[in-house]
Design an enzyme around this catalytic site. Structure first.
Site, PDB file in Angstrom:
ATOM      1  N   PRO A   2       0.833  -1.201   0.000  1.00 29.60           N
ATOM      2  CA  PRO A   2       0.000   0.000   0.000  1.00 29.60           C
ATOM      3  C   PRO A   2       0.871   1.256   0.000  1.00 29.60           C
ATOM      4  O   PRO A   2       1.857   1.337   0.746  1.00 29.60           O
ATOM      5  CB  PRO A   2      -0.793  -0.122   1.298  1.00 29.60           C
ATOM      6  N   GLU A   3       0.519   2.213  -0.856  1.00 31.86           N
ATOM      7  CA  GLU A   3       1.245   3.471  -0.915  1.00 31.86           C
ATOM      8  C   GLU A   3       0.399   4.553  -0.251  1.00 31.86           C
ATOM      9  O   GLU A   3      -0.640   4.263   0.341  1.00 31.86           O
ATOM     10  CB  GLU A   3       1.595   3.789  -2.364  1.00 31.86           C
TER      11      GLU A   3
END
Length: 276
Positions: A2-3
């Protein structure tokens, strides 16, 4: 992994579920996720009786703000938080369980066990690793074109590697680095120090707007990502280059390519993103 947009959507959804809840006890089936304090019993004792007042985000980190402590959590590849009833079954990948006084539980699930948790006295977390080495987020006034230029000029690395360096800019990962470079028309293997002032301005603009657009769309549901309410994002449907190698560029029709740059699979248009 996840960014920034995905972690922001986890933050927003999870905050609705846990704000105001008081931790009764904590159990860790895989204590190695807890990096600080080193003694897991200290982690348990400190969190007992603590109420969650807020949930913040710094780069890709979640920061739970409690009465006396700040819990810094990184999801890494596949970490996921959910809120369950105590009687709900727990699967083998649930490794940390926060039991609340109201009978619900916040469960941290992580197939690969790469996630991390650090507990600090409230107000000290920014001065301790891992947060102390984070660079500014693209949204921050500190992440100005002048700031980027000064860091680009100090390195011989390619721009893709620099964008992935969380000590320079916090929040970008492989997906959004590729998207930003495409929109800014910068080849991923260009030396960072070779970028012109105009290119740096475009890069900064695209960092902000790409991340804002993805946050609004709920993030990119690539691989296993979903928010804490079990909802997927939709920004993957708007990706211009990431995961589209072999397809035609939407701008010029050239076939998009994938190479390895900065040790990561990297997608780009050889026509729109010239190497020099």
């Amino acid at each position: 992994m996840p960014e920034l947009p995905e972690v922001e959507n986890v933050r927003k959804s999870l905050l609705q579920l846990v704000k105001g809840k008081t931790i009764q006890s904590v159990e860790a089936g895989w204590p190695k996720i807890i990096k600080h304090p080193l003694e897991v019993e200290q982690f348990y004792d400190a969190l007992s009786g603590q109420t969650i007042h807020d949930l913040q985000r710094k780069g890709k980190f979640l920061v739970f703000m409690l009465d006396d402590y700040s819990l810094v959590s990184h999801l890494r590849m596949e970490g996921h938080y959910s809120v369950n009833q105590s009687e709900d079954p727990t699967d083998k990948h649930t490794h940390v369980n926060f039991k609340f006084t109201d009978g619900t539980e916040m469960r941290y699930r992580d197939v690969r066990k790469f996630g991390t948790m650090h507990l600090f006295k409230k107000g000290t977390e920014d001065n301790e690793l891992p947060l102390s080495k984070l660079g500014p987020e693209p949204f921050s006034p500190a992440c100005s074109a002048d700031y980027l230029k000064s860091h680009f000029q100090k390195t011989e690395r390619i721009i893709k590697a620099v964008l992935l360096d969380q000590t320079i800019v916090a929040g970008l990962g492989n997906i959004y680095a590729d998207e930003v470079l495409y929109k800014a028309k910068v080849h991923p293997e260009r030396k960072a120090k070779s970028l012109t002032d105009e290119e740096i301005q475009r890069l900064r603009h695209e960092m902000v707007h790409t991340l804002e657009d993805s946050i609004a769309a709920g993030g990119s549901s690539v691989n296993t990502y979903m928010n804490s309410m079990g909802l997927s994002g939709s920004y993957q449907d708007r990706l211009k280059v990431y995961g589209r190698n072999g397809e035609a560029c939407i701008q010029c029709g050239t076939i998009l390519e994938k190479i390895k740059a900065a040790g990561r699979g990297t997608h780009f248009c050889p026509a729109c993103q010239q190497p020099s």
